[in-house]
Design a protein around this motif. Structure first.
Motif, PDB file in Angstrom:
ATOM      1  N   PRO A 106      65.732-107.929 -35.568  1.00 23.21           N
ATOM      2  CA  PRO A 106      66.021-107.720 -34.139  1.00 23.21           C
ATOM      3  C   PRO A 106      66.849-106.467 -33.858  1.00 23.21           C
ATOM      4  N   THR A 107      66.695-105.431 -34.685  1.00 19.92           N
ATOM      5  CA  THR A 107      67.520-104.226 -34.547  1.00 19.92           C
ATOM      6  C   THR A 107      67.411-103.617 -33.160  1.00 19.92           C
ATOM      7  N   VAL A 108      66.174-103.466 -32.664  1.00 20.63           N
ATOM      8  CA  VAL A 108      65.986-102.819 -31.366  1.00 20.63           C
ATOM      9  C   VAL A 108      66.639-103.633 -30.250  1.00 20.63           C
ATOM     10  N   GLY A 109      66.612-104.945 -30.357  1.00 15.32           N
ATOM     11  CA  GLY A 109      67.272-105.794 -29.358  1.00 15.32           C
ATOM     12  C   GLY A 109      68.778-105.635 -29.381  1.00 15.32           C
ATOM     13  N   ILE A 110      69.345-105.525 -30.579  1.00 16.02           N
ATOM     14  CA  ILE A 110      70.798-105.342 -30.710  1.00 16.02           C
ATOM     15  C   ILE A 110      71.219-104.002 -30.106  1.00 16.02           C
ATOM     16  N   VAL A 111      70.435-102.944 -30.387  1.00 14.25           N
ATOM     17  CA  VAL A 111      70.733-101.635 -29.811  1.00 14.25           C
ATOM     18  C   VAL A 111      70.622-101.693 -28.291  1.00 14.25           C
ATOM     19  N   ALA A 112      69.640-102.431 -27.786  1.00 11.51           N
ATOM     20  CA  ALA A 112      69.467-102.571 -26.336  1.00 11.51           C
ATOM     21  C   ALA A 112      70.680-103.229 -25.696  1.00 11.51           C
ATOM     22  N   VAL A 113      71.230-104.251 -26.358  1.00 13.14           N
ATOM     23  CA  VAL A 113      72.427-104.926 -25.838  1.00 13.14           C
ATOM     24  C   VAL A 113      73.605-103.955 -25.781  1.00 13.14           C
ATOM     25  N   LEU A 114      73.795-103.169 -26.846  1.00 13.33           N
ATOM     26  CA  LEU A 114      74.900-102.213 -26.892  1.00 13.33           C
ATOM     27  C   LEU A 114      74.751-101.148 -25.803  1.00 13.33           C
ATOM     28  N   CYS A 115      73.528-100.645 -25.621  1.00  9.40           N
ATOM     29  CA  CYS A 115      73.295 -99.624 -24.594  1.00  9.40           C
ATOM     30  C   CYS A 115      73.510-100.199 -23.194  1.00  9.40           C
ATOM     31  N   MET A 116      73.111-101.457 -22.999  1.00 12.91           N
ATOM     32  CA  MET A 116      73.276-102.078 -21.692  1.00 12.91           C
ATOM     33  C   MET A 116      74.755-102.250 -21.347  1.00 12.91           C
ATOM     34  N   PHE A 117      75.545-102.714 -22.313  1.00  9.72           N
ATOM     35  CA  PHE A 117      76.974-102.889 -22.052  1.00  9.72           C
ATOM     36  C   PHE A 117      77.664-101.547 -21.851  1.00  9.72           C
ATOM     37  N   PHE A 118      77.228-100.523 -22.587  1.00 11.21           N
ATOM     38  CA  PHE A 118      77.785 -99.181 -22.405  1.00 11.21           C
ATOM     39  C   PHE A 118      77.499 -98.685 -20.989  1.00 11.21           C
ATOM     40  N   ALA A 119      76.254 -98.896 -20.515  1.00 11.39           N
ATOM     41  CA  ALA A 119      75.873 -98.444 -19.178  1.00 11.39           C
ATOM     42  C   ALA A 119      76.646 -99.191 -18.101  1.00 11.39           C
ATOM     43  N   ILE A 120      76.824-100.500 -18.285  1.00 16.26           N
ATOM     44  CA  ILE A 120      77.566-101.299 -17.304  1.00 16.26           C
ATOM     45  C   ILE A 120      79.021-100.842 -17.224  1.00 16.26           C
ATOM     46  N   ALA A 121      79.612-100.551 -18.384  1.00 17.25           N
ATOM     47  CA  ALA A 121      81.035-100.176 -18.413  1.00 17.25           C
ATOM     48  C   ALA A 121      81.277 -98.745 -17.967  1.00 17.25           C
ATOM     49  N   SER A 122      80.251 -97.877 -18.055  1.00 13.87           N
ATOM     50  CA  SER A 122      80.474 -96.453 -17.852  1.00 13.87           C
ATOM     51  C   SER A 122      79.907 -95.881 -16.568  1.00 13.87           C
ATOM     52  N   ASN A 123      79.081 -96.637 -15.841  1.00 14.50           N
ATOM     53  CA  ASN A 123      78.446 -96.043 -14.665  1.00 14.50           C
ATOM     54  C   ASN A 123      79.432 -95.882 -13.508  1.00 14.50           C
ATOM     55  N   GLY A 124      79.066 -95.039 -12.553  1.00 15.36           N
ATOM     56  CA  GLY A 124      79.959 -94.684 -11.456  1.00 15.36           C
ATOM     57  C   GLY A 124      80.329 -95.848 -10.557  1.00 15.36           C
ATOM     58  N   PHE A 125      79.438 -96.810 -10.391  1.00 16.20           N
ATOM     59  CA  PHE A 125      79.732 -97.951  -9.532  1.00 16.20           C
ATOM     60  C   PHE A 125      80.817 -98.836 -10.147  1.00 16.20           C
ATOM     61  N   THR A 126      80.744 -99.049 -11.461  1.00 20.25           N
ATOM     62  CA  THR A 126      81.773 -99.839 -12.140  1.00 20.25           C
ATOM     63  C   THR A 126      83.119 -99.128 -12.082  1.00 20.25           C
ATOM     64  N   ALA A 127      83.098 -97.811 -12.279  1.00 19.89           N
ATOM     65  CA  ALA A 127      84.343 -97.037 -12.214  1.00 19.89           C
ATOM     66  C   ALA A 127      85.004 -97.194 -10.845  1.00 19.89           C
ATOM     67  N   ALA A 128      84.198 -97.170  -9.782  1.00 18.74           N
ATOM     68  CA  ALA A 128      84.750 -97.294  -8.431  1.00 18.74           C
ATOM     69  C   ALA A 128      85.416 -98.651  -8.228  1.00 18.74           C
ATOM     70  N   LEU A 129      84.847 -99.699  -8.810  1.00 15.72           N
ATOM     71  CA  LEU A 129      85.407-101.042  -8.664  1.00 15.72           C
ATOM     72  C   LEU A 129      86.759-101.172  -9.356  1.00 15.72           C
ATOM     73  N   THR A 130      86.978-100.362 -10.379  1.00 11.40           N
ATOM     74  CA  THR A 130      88.220-100.472 -11.153  1.00 11.40           C
ATOM     75  C   THR A 130      89.278 -99.462 -10.723  1.00 11.40           C
ATOM     76  N   TYR A 131      88.958 -98.582  -9.771  1.00  6.45           N
ATOM     77  CA  TYR A 131      89.914 -97.557  -9.344  1.00  6.45           C
ATOM     78  C   TYR A 131      91.108 -98.168  -8.619  1.00  6.45           C
ATOM     79  N   GLY A 132      92.300 -97.665  -8.960  1.00  8.43           N
ATOM     80  CA  GLY A 132      93.517 -97.999  -8.245  1.00  8.43           C
ATOM     81  C   GLY A 132      94.118 -96.744  -7.634  1.00  8.43           C
ATOM     82  N   ASP A 133      95.299 -96.857  -7.055  1.00  8.30           N
ATOM     83  CA  ASP A 133      95.942 -95.713  -6.400  1.00  8.30           C
ATOM     84  C   ASP A 133      96.106 -94.530  -7.353  1.00  8.30           C
ATOM     85  N   ASP A 134      96.535 -94.799  -8.574  1.00  9.82           N
ATOM     86  CA  ASP A 134      96.782 -93.719  -9.531  1.00  9.82           C
ATOM     87  C   ASP A 134      95.497 -92.982  -9.889  1.00  9.82           C
ATOM     88  N   ASP A 135      94.371 -93.704  -9.915  1.00  9.14           N
ATOM     89  CA  ASP A 135      93.105 -93.055 -10.245  1.00  9.14           C
ATOM     90  C   ASP A 135      92.701 -92.061  -9.159  1.00  9.14           C
TER      91      ASP A 135
END
Length: 261
Positions: A106-135
């Motif tokens: 299941p190598t390709v599936g494992i890589v897909a999971v890692l890429c999906m979590f990377f995209a969720i954590a790194s995209n601009g919409f997620t960043a906006a949700l986590t922004y505070g005053d200092d950001d």
């Protein structure tokens, strides 16, 4: 050169294994890596609407590719049922089902999971949700003056490309200070409706100066900032005074810039 072919013998019948249908993983690797490349493509999505379009296309493309792959396996007689599985709407699930059906790792599936979590954590919409005053304050402090979109249009002057806004403001406060070093520049963040403001507070030569920046930020993409207002001892600068301040604090003579290279 003698060419050898891998064969399978069954009684009097000889089968060339290279003639059997093959199910490669090319489409699955493409599907697995799409979210990773989506984060890179975000650099060219200069608004939240383009960001929505980008991720919508990626989601749809992954489903289409999985559906086509499943359809291909059915045609080759290598899928467990004659109908396309609903799992194609969940590409990661489909990849693991596919690996199991083809008896592959299941190598390709494992890589897909890692890429999906990377995209969720790194995209601009997620960043906006986590922004505070200092950001939001850092969007002013840590960017270069080319991000100030309304600097004066001077023929021989350009935005200083060597220092950040914060570094230039602190340098402005210490220049011609007569040896009296002022306190570092302080910042305040304020939101009014959909507008976001960052105000820089400083002193120079015994005068209190404030500069308020309006962020050009749509909740996904940061395009820069505008100088909304500036005051000296609580008195608003005139247009000419503001231009002179911006020129002195944030701009540099082109000839000086060229001589330093």
């Amino acid at each position: 050169m003698v060419e050898f072919k891998q064969t399978y013998y069954s009684g009097d019948n000889t089968i060339n294994l290279s003639d059997l249908p093959q199910a490669d993983n090319a489409l699955m690797w493409y599907t697995a890596l799409l979210p990773f490349f989506g984060v890179i493509f975000e650099l060219y999505a200069a608004s939240k609407y383009l960001g929505i379009l980008l991720w919508a296309v990626i989601i749809v493309m992954r489903i289409i590719v999985c559906r086509q792959d499943c359809k291909k396996l059915i045609k080759m007689g290598m899928w467990r049922s004659p109908s396309i599985t609903p799992a194609v709407f969940f590409p990661v699930v489909y990849m693991f089902q596919r690996s199991k059906a083809l008896r592959r790792t299941p190598t390709v599936g494992i890589v897909a999971v890692l890429c999906m979590f990377f995209a969720i954590a790194s995209n601009g919409f997620t960043a906006a949700l986590t922004y505070g005053d200092d950001d939001y304050i850092d969007l002013v402090k840590e960017y270069y003056t080319s991000y100030i979109l309304d600097l004066p249009q001077e023929e021989n002057y350009v935005a200083d490309p060597t220092r950040t806004v914060d570094a230039l403001l602190n340098l402005y406060c210490t220049s011609n200070s007569g040896g009296n070093l002022p306190q570092p520049v302080e910042y305040e963040y304020e939101k009014e409706g959909s507008k976001r403001y960052v105000t820089a507070l400083m002193t120079k030569g015994g005068e209190d100066i404030s500069v308020t920046f309006l962020l050009d930020y749509d909740g996904y993409y940061y395009n820069g900032m505008y100088v909304e207002s500036a005051t000296v001892n609580d008195k608003e600068m005139s247009e000419d005074e503001l231009d002179e301040f911006l020129k002195e604090a944030f701009m540099v003579d082109i000839s000086e810039l060229e001589s330093s290279e």
